[in-house]
Design an enzyme around this catalytic site. Structure first.
Site, PDB file in Angstrom:
ATOM      1  N   TYR A 140       0.831  -1.213   0.000  1.00 34.86           N
ATOM      2  CA  TYR A 140       0.000   0.000   0.000  1.00 34.86           C
ATOM      3  C   TYR A 140       0.862   1.258   0.000  1.00 34.86           C
ATOM      4  CZ  TYR A 140      -4.588  -2.131   0.943  1.00 34.86           C
ATOM      5  OH  TYR A 140      -5.770  -2.811   0.856  1.00 34.86           O
ATOM      6  N   LYS A 197       3.437 -15.377   2.511  1.00 35.00           N
ATOM      7  CA  LYS A 197       3.666 -16.119   1.265  1.00 35.00           C
ATOM      8  C   LYS A 197       5.166 -16.374   1.194  1.00 35.00           C
ATOM      9  CE  LYS A 197       2.161 -17.810  -2.636  1.00 35.00           C
ATOM     10  NZ  LYS A 197       1.284 -18.991  -2.721  1.00 35.00           N
ATOM     11  N   ASP A 229      -2.643 -18.399   0.666  1.00 37.42           N
ATOM     12  CA  ASP A 229      -3.618 -19.141  -0.152  1.00 37.42           C
ATOM     13  C   ASP A 229      -4.231 -20.280   0.659  1.00 37.42           C
ATOM     14  OD1 ASP A 229      -1.052 -20.223  -0.164  1.00 37.42           O
ATOM     15  OD2 ASP A 229      -1.126 -20.937  -2.239  1.00 37.42           O
ATOM     16  N   ASP A 253      -6.096  -7.133   4.428  1.00 44.97           N
ATOM     17  CA  ASP A 253      -7.252  -6.532   3.759  1.00 44.97           C
ATOM     18  C   ASP A 253      -8.146  -7.627   3.195  1.00 44.97           C
ATOM     19  OD1 ASP A 253      -8.879  -4.553   2.480  1.00 44.97           O
ATOM     20  OD2 ASP A 253      -7.839  -4.989   0.604  1.00 44.97           O
ATOM     21  N   ASP A 257     -11.975  -9.468   4.950  1.00 42.75           N
ATOM     22  CA  ASP A 257     -13.280  -9.535   4.264  1.00 42.75           C
ATOM     23  C   ASP A 257     -13.799 -10.972   4.260  1.00 42.75           C
ATOM     24  OD1 ASP A 257     -13.161  -6.828   3.664  1.00 42.75           O
ATOM     25  OD2 ASP A 257     -13.762  -7.102   1.567  1.00 42.75           O
TER      26      ASP A 257
HETATM   27  C1  IPM Z   1     -10.298  -1.530   4.098  1.00 36.14           C
HETATM   28  C2  IPM Z   1     -10.559  -0.969   2.721  1.00 36.14           C
HETATM   29  C3  IPM Z   1      -9.426  -0.015   2.363  1.00 36.14           C
HETATM   30  C4  IPM Z   1      -8.145  -0.819   2.337  1.00 36.14           C
HETATM   31  C5  IPM Z   1      -9.628   0.732   1.042  1.00 36.14           C
HETATM   32  C6  IPM Z   1     -10.955   1.443   0.984  1.00 36.14           C
HETATM   33  C7  IPM Z   1      -8.501   1.684   0.777  1.00 36.14           C
HETATM   34  O1  IPM Z   1     -10.704  -1.996   1.803  1.00 36.14           O
HETATM   35  O2  IPM Z   1     -10.165  -0.727   5.048  1.00 36.14           O
HETATM   36  O3  IPM Z   1     -10.239  -2.739   4.225  1.00 36.14           O
HETATM   37  O4  IPM Z   1      -7.831  -1.453   1.319  1.00 36.14           O
HETATM   38  O5  IPM Z   1      -7.435  -0.815   3.336  1.00 36.14           O
HETATM   39 MG    MG Z   2     -10.769  -3.939   2.669  1.00 31.93          MG
END
Ligand code: IPM
Ligand code: MG
Length: 364
Positions: A140, A197, A229, A253, A257
């Site tokens: 990032y 990884k 993975d 990240d 999710d």
């Molecule tokens: C998160 C989001 C952010 C990230 C984006 C919106 C920049 O996906 O906070 O998980 O990738 O960190």
């Molecule tokens: Mg995210």
């Protein structure tokens, strides 16, 4: 009475609806515990682009720096999709993270037993994972750019414009986040999984070396390693066996999710972004700005309300007020109240954002 300064960044989409819900819960829980708040609203994200032409005005960063903690809704939306990359709403988030030095991102993925049937994964009875994501390093924040390359590929085509993003981690950055991971594991079920990884990436190998060096200082914690993975597969296969996962910015990240979805709804997940002691922490729901449902009353305020509870616990050490909010959320779910994203049976009582907030307020 103790008064805390809180910077509130409602942001875009459903951000304003969910932060206003969380602010009302904070006020009420504070009153019951004899603490008060001074809230200062600031702009960041798409709404700041509209007003000032930039996603993160310096004044917002200054207000955050001068606060005890920051509560953020969400930023972004299709309206700003065509804005040039360096000015996109998401830059506000990255700017807040780096500007406040928030290197440690805590993303608990906790399954509420009342919502087990909302999980897309079969037969998950329990799941209580804490993802510790490194937040100010890696790909990032590494070197990004484009270059023209005249190199020729095996099929004879010339490479042409080439874009690159760089994964880079220093010993200091890895050490501080791994120590956090070990410490959180000590306070929980004493299992730490480093996800990387290392079969491919040199940066991952450095993470493993440092983890192995640190491990003897935390003899009560069992450390294991998983390739990312494989981890994404194991999360689906055996989610209840994980305790703390520590990982890089990008892997965190993605995995947060995934873990979030297994709990039933991303609308339930809070997060905390923390820096060195004394820096204000930033608290936000993991879900995004959901522009498609903004203004419809469909937004689930629980992720932001739970983020407010984390704020009380981690930045203000107001454990009693924090516990009160968590208990009220559990009680509301146990009584069958749901927003539409977490409704899964006929007996559920489906509420809108404001009604859900009122039910939680009643149970404080
Ligand atoms: C998160 C989001 C952010 C990230 C984006 C919106 C920049 O996906 O906070 O998980 O990738 O960190
Ligand atoms: Mg995210």
């Amino acid at each position: 009475m103790k008064t805390y300064k809180i910077a509130v960044i409602p942001g875009d989409g459903i951000g304003p609806e969910v932060t206003s819900a969380a602010v009302s819960v904070l006020k009420a829980a504070g009153e019951l515990e004899g603490i008060s708040f001074e809230f200062t609203e600031c702009d960041a994200g798409g709404c700041a682009i509209d007003k000032y032409g930039i996603p993160l005005p310096e004044a917002t960063l200054e207000t955050c720096r001068a606060s005890d903690a920051v509560l953020l809704g969400a930023v972004g939306g299709p309206r700003w999709d065509s804005v040039e990359p360096s000015k996109r709403p998401e830059r506000a988030l990255l700017g807040l993270r780096s500007g406040l030095g928030l290197y440690s991102n805590l993303r608990p993925a906790l399954m509420f037993k009342e919502l087990a049937s909302a999980s897309p994964v079969k037969n998950v009875e329990t799941m209580d994972i804490l993802i510790v994501r490194e937040l100010t390093g890696g790909i990032y924040f590494g070197k990004h750019g484009r270059a023209d390359s005249s190199e020729v590929l095996s099929d004879g085509s010339v490479k042409g414009v080439t874009a690159y993003d760089t994964e880079e981690y220093s010993t200091a950055e890895i050490t501080r986040i791994l120590k956090e991971g070990f410490r959180y594991a000590q306070g929980r079920s004493k299992k730490l999984t480093l996800v990387d990884k290392a079969n491919v990436l040199e940066s991952s190998r450095l993470w493993r070396e440092i983890a192995a060096e640190l491990a003897p200082s935390y003899p009560d914690v069992v450390l294991d390693y998983l390739y990312v993975d494989n981890c994404s597969m194991q999360l689906i296969h055996r989610p209840s066996t994980f305790d703390v996962i520590v990982t890089s910015n990008m892997f965190g990240d993605i995995l947060s999710d995934e873990a979030g979805m297994i709990t039933g709804s991303i609308g339930m997940l809070p997060s905390a972004s923390l820096g060195a002691p004394g820096t204000p922490g930033m608290y936000e729901p993991v879900h995004g700005s959901a522009p498609d449902i903004a203004g419809t009353g469909k937004a689930n305020p629980i992720a932001t309300i739970l983020s407010a509870s984390m704020l009380l616990r981690w930045s203000l050490c107001e454990t009693a007020a924090s516990d009160r909010i968590e208990k009220a959320v559990r009680g509301t779910l146990a009584d069958g109240f749901r927003t539409c994203d977490i409704a899964s049976s006929d007996s559920d009582i489906v509420l809108d954002t404001e009604q859900m907030t009122s039910k939680i307020l009643e149970r404080l």
